[in-house]
Scaffold this motif. Structure first.
Motif, PDB file in Angstrom:
ATOM      1  N   ILE A   1      -9.268  67.915 -59.494  1.00 22.92           N
ATOM      2  CA  ILE A   1      -9.045  69.397 -59.417  1.00 22.92           C
ATOM      3  C   ILE A   1     -10.220  70.348 -58.665  1.00 22.92           C
ATOM      4  CG2 ILE A   1      -8.616  71.643 -60.915  1.00 22.92           C
ATOM      5  CD1 ILE A   1      -6.727  69.534 -61.176  1.00 22.92           C
ATOM      6  N   ASN A   2      -9.938  70.559 -57.580  1.00 27.10           N
ATOM      7  CA  ASN A   2     -10.963  71.524 -56.956  1.00 27.10           C
ATOM      8  C   ASN A   2     -10.898  73.036 -56.961  1.00 27.10           C
ATOM      9  OD1 ASN A   2      -8.728  72.002 -55.313  1.00 27.10           O
ATOM     10  ND2 ASN A   2      -9.179  71.152 -53.566  1.00 27.10           N
ATOM     11  N   GLU A   3     -11.554  73.849 -56.295  1.00 27.92           N
ATOM     12  CA  GLU A   3     -11.491  75.316 -56.641  1.00 27.92           C
ATOM     13  C   GLU A   3      -9.974  75.588 -56.627  1.00 27.92           C
ATOM     14  OE1 GLU A   3     -13.537  73.778 -54.227  1.00 27.92           O
ATOM     15  OE2 GLU A   3     -15.478  75.222 -54.365  1.00 27.92           O
ATOM     16  N   GLU A   4      -9.435  75.396 -55.305  1.00 31.59           N
ATOM     17  CA  GLU A   4      -8.083  75.904 -55.319  1.00 31.59           C
ATOM     18  C   GLU A   4      -7.101  75.516 -56.494  1.00 31.59           C
ATOM     19  OE1 GLU A   4      -6.258  74.275 -51.803  1.00 31.59           O
ATOM     20  OE2 GLU A   4      -4.281  74.888 -52.242  1.00 31.59           O
ATOM     21  N   ARG A   5      -6.948  74.156 -56.989  1.00 31.35           N
ATOM     22  CA  ARG A   5      -6.197  73.847 -57.727  1.00 31.35           C
ATOM     23  C   ARG A   5      -6.614  74.297 -59.226  1.00 31.35           C
ATOM     24  NH1 ARG A   5      -4.819  67.372 -57.351  1.00 31.35           N
ATOM     25  NH2 ARG A   5      -3.110  67.740 -55.751  1.00 31.35           N
ATOM     26  N   TYR A   6      -7.807  74.753 -59.358  1.00 26.96           N
ATOM     27  CA  TYR A   6      -8.081  75.246 -60.491  1.00 26.96           C
ATOM     28  C   TYR A   6      -7.820  76.513 -60.837  1.00 26.96           C
ATOM     29  CZ  TYR A   6     -11.697  76.528 -64.386  1.00 26.96           C
ATOM     30  OH  TYR A   6     -12.167  76.967 -65.400  1.00 26.96           O
ATOM     31  N   ASP A   7      -7.879  77.357 -59.754  1.00 25.23           N
ATOM     32  CA  ASP A   7      -7.408  78.723 -59.882  1.00 25.23           C
ATOM     33  C   ASP A   7      -5.706  78.610 -60.267  1.00 25.23           C
ATOM     34  OD1 ASP A   7      -9.553  79.800 -58.785  1.00 25.23           O
ATOM     35  OD2 ASP A   7      -8.896  79.949 -56.654  1.00 25.23           O
ATOM     36  N   LYS A   8      -5.068  77.555 -59.838  1.00 22.89           N
ATOM     37  CA  LYS A   8      -3.618  77.645 -60.408  1.00 22.89           C
ATOM     38  C   LYS A   8      -3.428  77.096 -61.553  1.00 22.89           C
ATOM     39  CE  LYS A   8      -1.598  76.276 -55.774  1.00 22.89           C
ATOM     40  NZ  LYS A   8      -1.174  75.191 -55.034  1.00 22.89           N
ATOM     41  N   LEU A   9      -4.544  76.008 -62.032  1.00 24.31           N
ATOM     42  CA  LEU A   9      -4.329  75.844 -63.441  1.00 24.31           C
ATOM     43  C   LEU A   9      -4.604  77.145 -64.504  1.00 24.31           C
ATOM     44  CD1 LEU A   9      -6.330  72.531 -63.789  1.00 24.31           C
ATOM     45  CD2 LEU A   9      -3.910  72.846 -64.190  1.00 24.31           C
TER      46      LEU A   9
ATOM     47  N   GLN B   1      -8.899  59.653 -51.378  1.00 18.78           N
ATOM     48  CA  GLN B   1      -7.600  59.064 -51.395  1.00 18.78           C
ATOM     49  C   GLN B   1      -6.601  60.100 -51.651  1.00 18.78           C
ATOM     50  OE1 GLN B   1      -7.369  55.377 -51.072  1.00 18.78           O
ATOM     51  NE2 GLN B   1      -5.154  55.583 -51.500  1.00 18.78           N
ATOM     52  N   ASP B   2      -6.937  60.801 -52.676  1.00 20.08           N
ATOM     53  CA  ASP B   2      -5.795  61.984 -53.142  1.00 20.08           C
ATOM     54  C   ASP B   2      -5.793  63.346 -52.183  1.00 20.08           C
ATOM     55  OD1 ASP B   2      -5.579  60.303 -55.413  1.00 20.08           O
ATOM     56  OD2 ASP B   2      -5.978  61.653 -56.899  1.00 20.08           O
ATOM     57  N   LYS B   3      -6.507  63.005 -51.376  1.00 19.48           N
ATOM     58  CA  LYS B   3      -6.456  64.248 -50.061  1.00 19.48           C
ATOM     59  C   LYS B   3      -6.902  65.612 -50.758  1.00 19.48           C
ATOM     60  CE  LYS B   3      -3.846  61.522 -46.789  1.00 19.48           C
ATOM     61  NZ  LYS B   3      -2.293  61.483 -46.523  1.00 19.48           N
ATOM     62  N   VAL B   4      -7.632  65.507 -51.979  1.00 24.79           N
ATOM     63  CA  VAL B   4      -7.976  66.645 -52.533  1.00 24.79           C
ATOM     64  C   VAL B   4      -9.546  66.945 -51.926  1.00 24.79           C
ATOM     65  CG1 VAL B   4      -8.615  67.821 -54.672  1.00 24.79           C
ATOM     66  CG2 VAL B   4      -6.604  66.220 -54.406  1.00 24.79           C
ATOM     67  N   LYS B   5      -9.476  68.284 -51.321  1.00 26.66           N
ATOM     68  CA  LYS B   5     -10.853  68.521 -50.626  1.00 26.66           C
ATOM     69  C   LYS B   5     -11.859  68.800 -51.608  1.00 26.66           C
ATOM     70  CE  LYS B   5     -11.339  70.924 -46.753  1.00 26.66           C
ATOM     71  NZ  LYS B   5     -11.328  72.168 -45.945  1.00 26.66           N
ATOM     72  N   PRO B   6     -12.876  67.987 -51.807  1.00 23.61           N
ATOM     73  CA  PRO B   6     -13.988  68.185 -52.920  1.00 23.61           C
ATOM     74  C   PRO B   6     -14.769  69.410 -52.700  1.00 23.61           C
ATOM     75  CG  PRO B   6     -14.019  66.013 -51.769  1.00 23.61           C
ATOM     76  CD  PRO B   6     -13.089  66.775 -50.755  1.00 23.61           C
ATOM     77  N   THR B   7     -15.389  69.837 -53.827  1.00 23.61           N
ATOM     78  CA  THR B   7     -16.289  71.188 -53.457  1.00 23.61           C
ATOM     79  C   THR B   7     -17.304  70.589 -52.712  1.00 23.61           C
ATOM     80  OG1 THR B   7     -17.699  70.551 -55.447  1.00 23.61           O
ATOM     81  CG2 THR B   7     -15.883  71.873 -56.118  1.00 23.61           C
ATOM     82  N   LYS B   8     -17.837  71.800 -52.061  1.00 24.18           N
ATOM     83  CA  LYS B   8     -18.774  71.781 -50.975  1.00 24.18           C
ATOM     84  C   LYS B   8     -20.050  71.100 -51.366  1.00 24.18           C
ATOM     85  CE  LYS B   8     -17.835  76.423 -49.491  1.00 24.18           C
ATOM     86  NZ  LYS B   8     -18.414  77.981 -49.293  1.00 24.18           N
ATOM     87  N   LEU B   9     -20.443  71.301 -52.648  1.00 23.05           N
ATOM     88  CA  LEU B   9     -21.583  70.648 -53.074  1.00 23.05           C
ATOM     89  C   LEU B   9     -21.572  69.365 -53.155  1.00 23.05           C
ATOM     90  CD1 LEU B   9     -22.862  73.224 -55.956  1.00 23.05           C
ATOM     91  CD2 LEU B   9     -24.302  72.513 -54.145  1.00 23.05           C
ATOM     92  N   ILE B  10     -20.395  68.757 -52.950  1.00 21.95           N
ATOM     93  CA  ILE B  10     -20.451  67.212 -53.096  1.00 21.95           C
ATOM     94  C   ILE B  10     -20.042  66.715 -51.610  1.00 21.95           C
ATOM     95  CG2 ILE B  10     -18.978  65.334 -54.016  1.00 21.95           C
ATOM     96  CD1 ILE B  10     -17.778  66.956 -56.090  1.00 21.95           C
ATOM     97  N   PHE B  11     -19.358  67.571 -50.864  1.00 28.35           N
ATOM     98  CA  PHE B  11     -18.967  66.994 -49.499  1.00 28.35           C
ATOM     99  C   PHE B  11     -18.591  67.916 -48.736  1.00 28.35           C
ATOM    100  CE2 PHE B  11     -16.239  64.170 -47.020  1.00 28.35           C
ATOM    101  CZ  PHE B  11     -16.780  63.073 -47.352  1.00 28.35           C
TER     102      PHE B  11
ATOM    103  N   ASP C   1     -12.816  67.540 -43.381  1.00 32.93           N
ATOM    104  CA  ASP C   1     -11.770  67.711 -42.188  1.00 32.93           C
ATOM    105  C   ASP C   1     -11.807  67.118 -41.134  1.00 32.93           C
ATOM    106  OD1 ASP C   1     -11.243  70.170 -43.759  1.00 32.93           O
ATOM    107  OD2 ASP C   1     -12.178  71.686 -42.535  1.00 32.93           O
ATOM    108  N   ASN C   2     -13.043  66.409 -40.726  1.00 36.50           N
ATOM    109  CA  ASN C   2     -13.134  65.342 -39.827  1.00 36.50           C
ATOM    110  C   ASN C   2     -12.548  64.042 -40.081  1.00 36.50           C
ATOM    111  OD1 ASN C   2     -14.421  64.398 -37.355  1.00 36.50           O
ATOM    112  ND2 ASN C   2     -15.359  63.031 -38.831  1.00 36.50           N
ATOM    113  N   LEU C   3     -12.798  63.782 -41.545  1.00 34.67           N
ATOM    114  CA  LEU C   3     -12.216  62.656 -42.176  1.00 34.67           C
ATOM    115  C   LEU C   3     -10.711  62.462 -42.025  1.00 34.67           C
ATOM    116  CD1 LEU C   3     -12.745  59.954 -43.811  1.00 34.67           C
ATOM    117  CD2 LEU C   3     -13.024  61.237 -45.819  1.00 34.67           C
ATOM    118  N   MET C   4     -10.228  63.766 -42.332  1.00 36.85           N
ATOM    119  CA  MET C   4      -8.578  63.784 -42.430  1.00 36.85           C
ATOM    120  C   MET C   4      -8.035  63.834 -40.906  1.00 36.85           C
ATOM    121  SD  MET C   4      -7.524  63.995 -45.273  1.00 36.85           S
ATOM    122  CE  MET C   4      -9.047  62.948 -46.059  1.00 36.85           C
TER     123      MET C   4
END
Lengths: 419, 96
Positions: B8-16, A370-380, A386-389
């Motif tokens: 917070i993903n890796e990219e945002r974590y770096d900024k934090l 929902q927040d369009k924050v790409k989750p870490t690879k291990l989760i998603f 990218d396809n979802l977006m």
């Protein structure tokens, strides 16, 4: 090729493929406009997804399903498949036993129904015996309550072949076509994964674990076991993932080679979930048995909703039915979780760090999306994200989840040509 | 107090990390972290008024959910710009 289906019966095929023959067969018939659910069930019956059913159930079959979880002939069957109609429509159209009526969906001819029996049945009794509850908040109870007060039992014949719209057209296979695909791939064992989700890594590992179980003792130099992802396509609610993202998300898993192309295949199945928990698990097994699958994975809370069922009721029900009543094996699976100690996605039946586990939460992942924050690879997987977006923009009117706009403006899954 | 969860993903974590706030984010799933912004009842009500599609989850998380991604991006950028989590008033200024 032999097309053996559930109950040892040949896969049902009640489709008139020739348009001119179909046109002749419907001349002068009384017409009944049908709902999406009935249309999907007509298609399923006619192509044999519901083998051995050749039509909508009569009273005796409904009674047997409710009381014994079988058809009258003793074949295992857990959920009544009924054609509902109002008393008023029956009277208004003068529908009587012995008639053949034309079922019309979205103003187009779809199928004929031979009226063998018109009957009533206590819907509360169906709810209690199939769903284990009569609570109006249960979605399966709601489906029953929305039905008309009369039922028509009788054979169904498809007179018009549905045309699936992209991207679904690439994933639609009838039971016979599916078996041909399996044979082409040389699959001896096929494990079904039922889904209504865009896959996260927990789903991916669920499939991988089930593949190991299904492959068992088979040789591994040349693989003969495949995974069939069977995406349930039915009515949607605001907030559900959009259908296109579900189907294409699974497809991306093998396009991006998280699964080998030769062991993974994506398909769609039309079905209005009843959320009947354990009984629906049996139904899903039958559906996939008719597709030619040999195994079916069942995770935690399969086909459940709310707190109506224990998370593993859908596993235990398979202990209560005779083994010979199904020609497909259930693969029972506990949870996959992320373990920060092991540093990997792992299986709760193997990992001892239950205190430190980080469970896959659909709600949490939806919140990230929902927040369009790409989750870490291990989760998603990033390709799935990218396809979802992409689907969000291409099909979802700007949202990866169903909105009122999507539900009213989306392109239909299938359409019927004018006969 | 009421909260707003920023993922917070890796990219945002770096900024934090660059502004010395990396340790404020809590690890919840496989390296995916969450940053909790706190707000008062008055601020919560103002946010809900401004974003009618958002909802306050009073039953479980006690956080404001379903805010548009753009609003949360703005909040995150303010955290990075200001170097602390006390950004709700600045957020109101930026959207008014």
């Amino acid at each position: 090729m032999r097309y053996g289906g559930h109950g040892g019966r040949e896969i049902v095929d009640r489709v008139i493929a020739s348009p001119s023959e179909a046109k002749d067969s419907i001349k002068g018939l009384k017409q009944i406009a049908i709902t999406g659910r009935i249309a999907r069930e007509c298609i399923n019956i006619a192509y044999g997804f519901f083998t051995p059913l050749e039509g909508f159930m009569g009273r005796a079959d409904v009674e047997a399903v409710c009381k014994k979880m079988t058809l009258v002939n003793g074949i295992l069957w857990p959920i009544p498949i009924v054609f509902d109609i109002s008393k008023e429509e029956i009277n208004e159209k003068g529908i009587k036993k012995g008639d053949t009526v034309l079922l019309v969906y979205q103003d187009k001819a779809l199928a004929t129904l031979e009226v063998e029996q018109i009957f009533s049945y206590d819907k509360t009794k169906i709810a209690q015996s199939v769903l284990g509850t009569t609570d109006a908040k249960h979605p399966g109870v709601r489906i029953l309550h929305e039905m008309g007060d009369k039922f028509i039992g009788g054979k169904v014949t498809l007179v018009n072949t549905p045309r699936f719209n992209p991207p679904f057209d690439k994933f639609w296979y009838t039971p016979k076509e599916m078996r041909e695909r399996f044979a082409e791939r040389g699959w001896q064992r096929i494990v079904a994964h039922q889904t209504r989700n865009v896959p996260h890594s927990g789903h991916e590992w669920l499939m991988k674990g089930a593949w190991f179980s299904a492959n068992g003792e088979l040789p591994v130099e040349k693989l003969q076991t495949g995974i069939l992802v069977s995406c349930i396509i039915g009515p949607k609610r605001v907030g559900d993932y959009i259908d296109e993202a579900i189907v294409l998300g699974h497809q991306v898993l093998h396009e991006a080679r998280y699964f080998r192309d030769d062991i993974h295949m994506v398909s769609i199945a039309l079905w209005d979930m009843r959320y009947a928990g354990p009984k629906e698990a049996i139904f899903h097994a039958i559906l996939r048995e008719n597709l030619g699958c040999t195994h079916h994975m069942f995770g935690r809370d399969h086909a459940g909703v709310g707190t109506y069922y224990d998370p593993y009721d859908a596993h235990r029900i398979f202990d209560q039915i005779p083994e010979a009543s199904l020609n497909i094996k259930p693969i029972r699976i506990l949870e996959w979780w992320y373990c920060p100690i092991c540093g990997e996605v792992t299986y709760s039946g193997l990992c001892g760090h239950s205190q430190e586990k980080q469970a896959f939460s659909g709600t949490m992942i939806r919140s990230m999306i929902q927040d369009k924050v790409k989750p870490t690879k291990l989760i998603f997987r990033p390709e799935v994200f990218d396809n979802l977006m992409k689907c969000t923009n291409e099909y979802g009117f700007g949202s990866p989840f169903c909105t009122e706009e999507y539900l009213s403006k989306r392109q239909p899954i299938f359409e019927l040509p004018i006969l | 107090m009421y909260s707003i969860n920023l993922w917070i993903n890796e990219e945002r974590y770096d900024k934090l990390n660059q502004v010395g706030l990396a340790n404020v984010a809590k690890d919840v799933l496989a390296g995916m972290k969450v940053l909790k912004l706190q707000c008062t009842k008055e601020q919560k009500d103002r946010i809900l008024q401004f974003y009618p599609m958002a909802k306050f989850d009073s039953a479980t998380t006690r956080s404001i959910e379903l805010l548009p991604a753009e609003a949360k991006d703005k909040m995150f950028n303010l955290v990075i710009k200001k170097g602390n989590l006390d950004i709700i008033e600045e957020f109101f200024e930026s959207i008014s």
